[in-house]
Structures are given as structure tokens and as C-alpha cells.
Design a protein around this motif. Sequence first.
Motif, PDB file in Angstrom:
ATOM      1  N   GLY A  48       5.402   5.863 -12.051  1.00 22.39           N
ATOM      2  CA  GLY A  48       5.448   5.694 -13.501  1.00 22.39           C
ATOM      3  C   GLY A  48       4.578   4.583 -14.047  1.00 22.39           C
ATOM      4  N   CYS A  49       3.760   3.976 -13.209  1.00 26.38           N
ATOM      5  CA  CYS A  49       2.879   2.904 -13.674  1.00 26.38           C
ATOM      6  C   CYS A  49       1.618   3.471 -14.313  1.00 26.38           C
ATOM      7  CB  CYS A  49       2.453   2.014 -12.497  1.00 26.38           C
ATOM      8  SG  CYS A  49       3.803   1.138 -11.691  1.00 26.38           S
ATOM      9  N   GLU A  50       1.062   2.707 -15.221  1.00 25.92           N
ATOM     10  CA  GLU A  50      -0.260   3.006 -15.757  1.00 25.92           C
ATOM     11  C   GLU A  50      -1.260   2.237 -14.907  1.00 25.92           C
ATOM     12  OE1 GLU A  50      -3.024   1.985 -19.622  1.00 25.92           O
ATOM     13  OE2 GLU A  50      -0.854   2.130 -19.925  1.00 25.92           O
ATOM     14  N   VAL A  51      -2.214   2.943 -14.312  1.00 22.87           N
ATOM     15  CA  VAL A  51      -3.184   2.311 -13.431  1.00 22.87           C
ATOM     16  C   VAL A  51      -4.528   2.235 -14.140  1.00 22.87           C
ATOM     17  CG1 VAL A  51      -4.408   2.445 -11.226  1.00 22.87           C
ATOM     18  CG2 VAL A  51      -1.980   3.087 -11.354  1.00 22.87           C
ATOM     19  N   ARG A  52      -5.082   1.050 -14.153  1.00 28.02           N
ATOM     20  CA  ARG A  52      -6.403   0.815 -14.732  1.00 28.02           C
ATOM     21  C   ARG A  52      -7.323   0.301 -13.628  1.00 28.02           C
ATOM     22  NH1 ARG A  52      -4.485  -2.394 -20.226  1.00 28.02           N
ATOM     23  NH2 ARG A  52      -3.206  -0.686 -21.050  1.00 28.02           N
ATOM     24  N   GLU A  63      -7.292   3.627  -4.027  1.00 24.40           N
ATOM     25  CA  GLU A  63      -6.932   4.908  -4.656  1.00 24.40           C
ATOM     26  C   GLU A  63      -5.594   5.429  -4.136  1.00 24.40           C
ATOM     27  OE1 GLU A  63      -8.065   6.496  -7.327  1.00 24.40           O
ATOM     28  OE2 GLU A  63      -9.362   4.752  -7.545  1.00 24.40           O
ATOM     29  N   ALA A  64      -5.295   5.203  -2.863  1.00 28.78           N
ATOM     30  CA  ALA A  64      -3.988   5.594  -2.322  1.00 28.78           C
ATOM     31  C   ALA A  64      -2.884   4.788  -2.997  1.00 28.78           C
ATOM     32  CB  ALA A  64      -3.963   5.395  -0.807  1.00 28.78           C
ATOM     33  N   LEU A  65      -3.113   3.490  -3.170  1.00 27.98           N
ATOM     34  CA  LEU A  65      -2.155   2.645  -3.876  1.00 27.98           C
ATOM     35  C   LEU A  65      -1.989   3.138  -5.317  1.00 27.98           C
ATOM     36  CD1 LEU A  65      -1.465  -1.035  -3.779  1.00 27.98           C
ATOM     37  CD2 LEU A  65      -2.167  -0.116  -5.961  1.00 27.98           C
ATOM     38  N   ALA A  66      -3.089   3.482  -5.960  1.00 27.19           N
ATOM     39  CA  ALA A  66      -3.038   3.971  -7.342  1.00 27.19           C
ATOM     40  C   ALA A  66      -2.192   5.238  -7.449  1.00 27.19           C
ATOM     41  CB  ALA A  66      -4.452   4.226  -7.862  1.00 27.19           C
ATOM     42  N   ARG A  67      -2.347   6.168  -6.511  1.00 32.69           N
ATOM     43  CA  ARG A  67      -1.549   7.400  -6.526  1.00 32.69           C
ATOM     44  C   ARG A  67      -0.063   7.076  -6.449  1.00 32.69           C
ATOM     45  NH1 ARG A  67      -5.444   9.085  -3.117  1.00 32.69           N
ATOM     46  NH2 ARG A  67      -4.118   8.921  -1.269  1.00 32.69           N
ATOM     47  N   GLY A  68       0.296   6.183  -5.535  1.00 32.77           N
ATOM     48  CA  GLY A  68       1.702   5.802  -5.410  1.00 32.77           C
ATOM     49  C   GLY A  68       2.229   5.136  -6.664  1.00 32.77           C
ATOM     50  N   ALA A  69       1.436   4.245  -7.248  1.00 35.43           N
ATOM     51  CA  ALA A  69       1.859   3.545  -8.467  1.00 35.43           C
ATOM     52  C   ALA A  69       2.016   4.524  -9.634  1.00 35.43           C
ATOM     53  CB  ALA A  69       0.859   2.448  -8.811  1.00 35.43           C
ATOM     54  N   GLU A  70       1.084   5.457  -9.763  1.00 36.68           N
ATOM     55  CA  GLU A  70       1.182   6.451 -10.843  1.00 36.68           C
ATOM     56  C   GLU A  70       2.408   7.331 -10.665  1.00 36.68           C
ATOM     57  OE1 GLU A  70      -3.531   6.775 -12.065  1.00 36.68           O
ATOM     58  OE2 GLU A  70      -2.789   8.040 -10.430  1.00 36.68           O
ATOM     59  N   GLU A  71       2.699   7.713  -9.435  1.00 28.19           N
ATOM     60  CA  GLU A  71       3.907   8.510  -9.174  1.00 28.19           C
ATOM     61  C   GLU A  71       5.169   7.730  -9.495  1.00 28.19           C
ATOM     62  OE1 GLU A  71       3.975  10.358  -5.314  1.00 28.19           O
ATOM     63  OE2 GLU A  71       1.952  11.179  -5.593  1.00 28.19           O
ATOM     64  N   GLU A 127      -1.395   5.603   4.113  1.00 27.10           N
ATOM     65  CA  GLU A 127       0.041   5.746   3.872  1.00 27.10           C
ATOM     66  C   GLU A 127       0.669   4.410   3.470  1.00 27.10           C
ATOM     67  OE1 GLU A 127       1.697   7.618   7.359  1.00 27.10           O
ATOM     68  OE2 GLU A 127       0.373   9.367   7.103  1.00 27.10           O
ATOM     69  N   GLU A 128       0.242   3.334   4.118  1.00 25.64           N
ATOM     70  CA  GLU A 128       0.749   2.000   3.779  1.00 25.64           C
ATOM     71  C   GLU A 128       0.406   1.641   2.335  1.00 25.64           C
ATOM     72  OE1 GLU A 128       0.108  -2.565   5.411  1.00 25.64           O
ATOM     73  OE2 GLU A 128      -0.622  -0.911   6.638  1.00 25.64           O
ATOM     74  N   ALA A 129      -0.810   1.941   1.917  1.00 25.40           N
ATOM     75  CA  ALA A 129      -1.238   1.648   0.539  1.00 25.40           C
ATOM     76  C   ALA A 129      -0.461   2.511  -0.460  1.00 25.40           C
ATOM     77  CB  ALA A 129      -2.736   1.873   0.399  1.00 25.40           C
ATOM     78  N   TYR A 130      -0.300   3.769  -0.158  1.00 27.59           N
ATOM     79  CA  TYR A 130       0.459   4.682  -1.027  1.00 27.59           C
ATOM     80  C   TYR A 130       1.882   4.193  -1.200  1.00 27.59           C
ATOM     81  CZ  TYR A 130       2.948   8.906  -2.444  1.00 27.59           C
ATOM     82  OH  TYR A 130       3.775   9.802  -3.084  1.00 27.59           O
ATOM     83  N   GLU A 131       2.537   3.843  -0.114  1.00 30.59           N
ATOM     84  CA  GLU A 131       3.919   3.374  -0.180  1.00 30.59           C
ATOM     85  C   GLU A 131       4.027   2.053  -0.952  1.00 30.59           C
ATOM     86  OE1 GLU A 131       6.675   4.995   0.593  1.00 30.59           O
ATOM     87  OE2 GLU A 131       5.443   6.713   1.193  1.00 30.59           O
ATOM     88  N   LEU A 132       3.067   1.170  -0.770  1.00 27.44           N
ATOM     89  CA  LEU A 132       3.061  -0.069  -1.542  1.00 27.44           C
ATOM     90  C   LEU A 132       2.935   0.239  -3.035  1.00 27.44           C
ATOM     91  CD1 LEU A 132       2.986  -3.122  -1.917  1.00 27.44           C
ATOM     92  CD2 LEU A 132       0.562  -3.073  -1.273  1.00 27.44           C
ATOM     93  N   GLY A 133       2.059   1.163  -3.385  1.00 27.54           N
ATOM     94  CA  GLY A 133       1.919   1.568  -4.779  1.00 27.54           C
ATOM     95  C   GLY A 133       3.217   2.107  -5.357  1.00 27.54           C
ATOM     96  N   LYS A 134       3.964   2.867  -4.591  1.00 23.11           N
ATOM     97  CA  LYS A 134       5.237   3.423  -5.059  1.00 23.11           C
ATOM     98  C   LYS A 134       6.268   2.344  -5.324  1.00 23.11           C
ATOM     99  CE  LYS A 134       6.922   7.200  -3.435  1.00 23.11           C
ATOM    100  NZ  LYS A 134       7.387   8.335  -2.602  1.00 23.11           N
ATOM    101  N   ARG A 135       6.112   1.178  -4.675  1.00 20.40           N
ATOM    102  CA  ARG A 135       7.076   0.075  -4.861  1.00 20.40           C
ATOM    103  C   ARG A 135       6.726  -0.850  -6.023  1.00 20.40           C
ATOM    104  NH1 ARG A 135       6.305  -0.083   0.729  1.00 20.40           N
ATOM    105  NH2 ARG A 135       5.208  -2.066   0.616  1.00 20.40           N
ATOM    106  N   LEU A 136       5.555  -0.661  -6.601  1.00 23.69           N
ATOM    107  CA  LEU A 136       5.139  -1.589  -7.667  1.00 23.69           C
ATOM    108  C   LEU A 136       5.868  -1.319  -8.971  1.00 23.69           C
ATOM    109  CD1 LEU A 136       1.291  -1.760  -7.032  1.00 23.69           C
ATOM    110  CD2 LEU A 136       3.050  -3.408  -6.377  1.00 23.69           C
TER     111      LEU A 136
END
Length: 187
Positions: free
Chosen positions: A35-39, A25-33, A178-187
Motif C-alpha cells: 500500500g505504499c506509494e513508491v517514488r 525494483e523488488a523492494l518497490a514491488r513489495g512496498a507497493e503491494e 526475495e529479501e528485497a521484496y520481503e523488506l519492501g512488504k514490511r515498510l
Amino acid sequence: MEKKKIVTILLGSPRKDGNTETLAEALARGAEENGCEVRRVRLQGKKLNGCLDCRHCWATGTPCVQKDDMGEIHEAIAAADVVVLASPLYFYSWSAQIKPVWDRLLPFFAENSKIDVRGKKAVLISAAGDTEAECFDGLKESFKLACGYTKWEIAGEIYALGMYPKDAVANEGQKYIEEAYELGKRL
């Protein structure tokens, strides 16, 4: 307008809202921020048979001749730009919920495949109660070899040690969140 990148998270834990899912879920938040669509696809409760190695992939017009919930997973993987495999560490490897997904990717690599999934990005998220980093060695190697076979680019890996009980990540795993969130932001 640029197409949104699709990040599909395969939630492979038998427990809802546990450590691995908290990280996902932390990764998903970063990815959504970003601009990714998370499923999200929760594998627990789905009927996912093991591969029969019958080599009848696509014989019925679908990836697999078996009639279970894997068709939904095949579609989710085919649509994804990034596939996130979120699996707690169970006996030094994949959870029983996510292992059949790997085994049932065979139709995508059959000679007569109608869908090409090569070139996707892949992420592995895992949490374990163990405190020794070596506990993840088997899972890491399996992920690396499977991504090599599928021609998926490894976009990131998160291995959360010492995360037990079920709410340990939420209560004491902020660095992993935080690591998961930051990874999500880089996707």
C-alpha cells in the motif's frame, strides 16, 4: 482515509537496470503491494555538486544556495516517509552518484532549517562483485553513522555479494531479490 506511506528510492548507480536497481525494483514491488506509494529518483545524469560548507543554507529561501538538481532531491527526501539509498559498492563505499546526496543533507540540520527530516526510516541496498562479506564494512559503517546523525531509523539493509556482471542479480541472485521484496512488504 489513512495517508499512503511514501517510499522514495534514490537510484545511485551509473548503470540503468543493473544489479542494485534490480534489487530496488523488488523492494518497490513489495512496498507497493503493502500500500505504499513508491517514488524513484535516478541520480545518474543529474547535476549534483558537492557541498561547499558555506553555511548559507536557506539564505535564498531554499535549502541550498547552489543552483543544481539537488533541490529536486531535497524535495523528494522531505516528502518521504522512507528513504531508500540504492548504491552499488564502489571502492568499498558509496557510488559517486549518491555520495553528494549525503553531503548535501546539511540544510536539513542547519539551525535555521525550515524542514525537519528527523524520524524518517532509511534502507540501504547495495550489490558488489566482491565475494567477501567484509567488502561492505565501510559502507555499512557510513550508513549507520549517517543515520545516527540524521536521526533516521534503519528499516533494513541488503548486501548482495558476488553479483557481477550487470545482470547477475536477475540471473543468479534470486535470494537477494526475495529479501528485497520481503523488506519492501514490511515498510
